[in-house]
Design a protein around this motif. Structure first.
Motif, PDB file in Angstrom:
ATOM      1  N   TYR A  87       0.833  -1.204   0.000  1.00 28.69           N
ATOM      2  CA  TYR A  87       0.000   0.000   0.000  1.00 28.69           C
ATOM      3  C   TYR A  87       0.870   1.257   0.000  1.00 28.69           C
ATOM      4  O   TYR A  87       0.488   2.278  -0.596  1.00 28.69           O
ATOM      5  CB  TYR A  87      -0.917   0.007   1.227  1.00 28.69           C
ATOM      6  CG  TYR A  87      -2.191  -0.761   1.022  1.00 28.69           C
ATOM      7  CD1 TYR A  87      -3.409  -0.110   0.851  1.00 28.69           C
ATOM      8  CD2 TYR A  87      -2.186  -2.155   0.998  1.00 28.69           C
ATOM      9  CE1 TYR A  87      -4.587  -0.820   0.669  1.00 28.69           C
ATOM     10  CE2 TYR A  87      -3.351  -2.872   0.820  1.00 28.69           C
ATOM     11  CZ  TYR A  87      -4.550  -2.204   0.647  1.00 28.69           C
ATOM     12  OH  TYR A  87      -5.703  -2.917   0.461  1.00 28.69           O
ATOM     13  N   ASP A  91       0.769   4.197  -2.814  1.00 28.53           N
ATOM     14  CA  ASP A  91       0.541   5.596  -2.448  1.00 28.53           C
ATOM     15  C   ASP A  91       1.628   6.499  -3.019  1.00 28.53           C
ATOM     16  O   ASP A  91       1.356   7.632  -3.420  1.00 28.53           O
ATOM     17  CB  ASP A  91       0.499   5.726  -0.920  1.00 28.53           C
ATOM     18  CG  ASP A  91       0.131   7.127  -0.470  1.00 28.53           C
ATOM     19  OD1 ASP A  91      -1.053   7.493  -0.596  1.00 28.53           O
ATOM     20  OD2 ASP A  91       1.030   7.859   0.011  1.00 28.53           O
ATOM     21  N   LYS A 170      -5.565   2.692   5.619  1.00 30.52           N
ATOM     22  CA  LYS A 170      -6.107   2.208   4.342  1.00 30.52           C
ATOM     23  C   LYS A 170      -6.105   0.682   4.298  1.00 30.52           C
ATOM     24  O   LYS A 170      -7.039   0.062   3.782  1.00 30.52           O
ATOM     25  CB  LYS A 170      -5.296   2.774   3.181  1.00 30.52           C
ATOM     26  CG  LYS A 170      -5.372   4.294   3.057  1.00 30.52           C
ATOM     27  CD  LYS A 170      -4.521   4.789   1.893  1.00 30.52           C
ATOM     28  CE  LYS A 170      -4.578   6.306   1.787  1.00 30.52           C
ATOM     29  NZ  LYS A 170      -3.739   6.825   0.672  1.00 30.52           N
ATOM     30  N   GLN A 173      -8.948  -0.444   6.442  1.00 31.82           N
ATOM     31  CA  GLN A 173     -10.232  -0.169   5.794  1.00 31.82           C
ATOM     32  C   GLN A 173     -10.602  -1.267   4.812  1.00 31.82           C
ATOM     33  O   GLN A 173     -11.762  -1.677   4.728  1.00 31.82           O
ATOM     34  CB  GLN A 173     -10.156   1.169   5.075  1.00 31.82           C
ATOM     35  CG  GLN A 173     -11.435   1.546   4.332  1.00 31.82           C
ATOM     36  CD  GLN A 173     -11.290   2.842   3.553  1.00 31.82           C
ATOM     37  OE1 GLN A 173     -10.219   3.457   3.548  1.00 31.82           O
ATOM     38  NE2 GLN A 173     -12.348   3.253   2.901  1.00 31.82           N
TER      39      GLN A 173
END
Length: 254
Positions: A87, A91, A170, A173
């Motif tokens: 992740y 990003d 994130k 989530q």
């Protein structure tokens, strides 16, 4: 769950122990072998602020020996770190594309040294990345929320903590939003699964219902009785019938 299933398998109730054995077979299929275990479920527990890695480590210690518990705990953490790094790289790509777009939009209006701004932007990103790399460690070091707080909204908690854990929030989530299926364990209690199979999958409800009823009757064990009790009851009924017949005969004569 593993401990409870072991106890239920030893139950004197044949029906209960049979169901527990079927569930144990499912459990061993998905959790008995380390290669078949879904570590994403472990990570979901780690991302629960009431439990974190400490709870997973505690449960491993209850089920396995010390060395295996430590090995599995490390593997769970490594999987979480790998997912976090994925992740983080995604990003970074988004930030680079956004920076390129911003420069393209402003280049026509302002004459600046694009190379200098690009290097400065990258320098800031590297500083941010050094701080973000510690998100997992900082999260695991921070204290757990009250484990007894059943009203805690975990997704809301991560939303509030998004400024502190930018990337890890994130991850949480997406991981915590995955629905979990309980079909494997529920199938152990399914009677229909023993009626409908790959060769009989088009039976109507009117046919399935009698089959299930017949199955229950065939598997029903007879109620244990005492022969002496049966003989006494039979003699009692005979006496009652004899008295009743005598009464009717006398009433008829009179």
């Amino acid at each position: 769950m593993h401990t409870n299933l072991l106890q239920l398998c030893k139950s004197r109730d044949n029906i209960l122990s049979g169901m527990a054995m079927n569930m144990m077979l499912k459990f061993e299929k998905y959790w008995g072998c380390e290669a078949n275990q879904n570590f994403l479920l472990y990570m979901a527990n780690v991302l629960n602020p009431r439990l974190k890695l400490k709870y997973v480590k505690f449960c491993f210690g209850e089920l396995y020996d010390y060395d295996k518990a430590q090995l599995l705990t490390k593997k769970v953490k490594d999987n979480l770190v790998s997912l976090y790094e994925f992740y983080l790289k995604a990003d970074e790509v988004v930030e680079d594309n956004r920076h390129t777009q911003d420069v393209d939009d402003a280049i026509d209006d302002i004459k600046v040294d694009v190379n200098t701004l690009a290097r400065f932007k990258r320098h800031l990103q590297e500083e941010d990345n050094m701080e973000n790399r510690n998100e997992v460690e900082r999260y695991l070091i921070d204290g757990c929320e009250d484990p007894n707080n059943g009203k805690l909204d975990i997704l809301c908690w991560w939303k509030i903590k998004a400024s502190k854990y930018k990337i890890l929030s994130k991850v949480a989530q997406h991981v915590l939003a995955i629905p979990i299926s309980t079909m494997a364990s529920e199938s152990a209690f399914s009677t229909g699964g023993r009626i409908l199979d790959q060769f009989r999958s088009s039976l109507s409800p009117a046919t399935v219902q009698p089959l299930i009823c017949c199955q229950n009757w065939l598997h029903h064990r007879p109620i244990p009785t005492d022969d002496g009790t049966l003989i006494n009851d039979f003699e009692t009924y005979e006496n009652l019938e004899g008295c009743n017949f005598s009464y009717k005969l006398t009433h008829f004569i009179l």
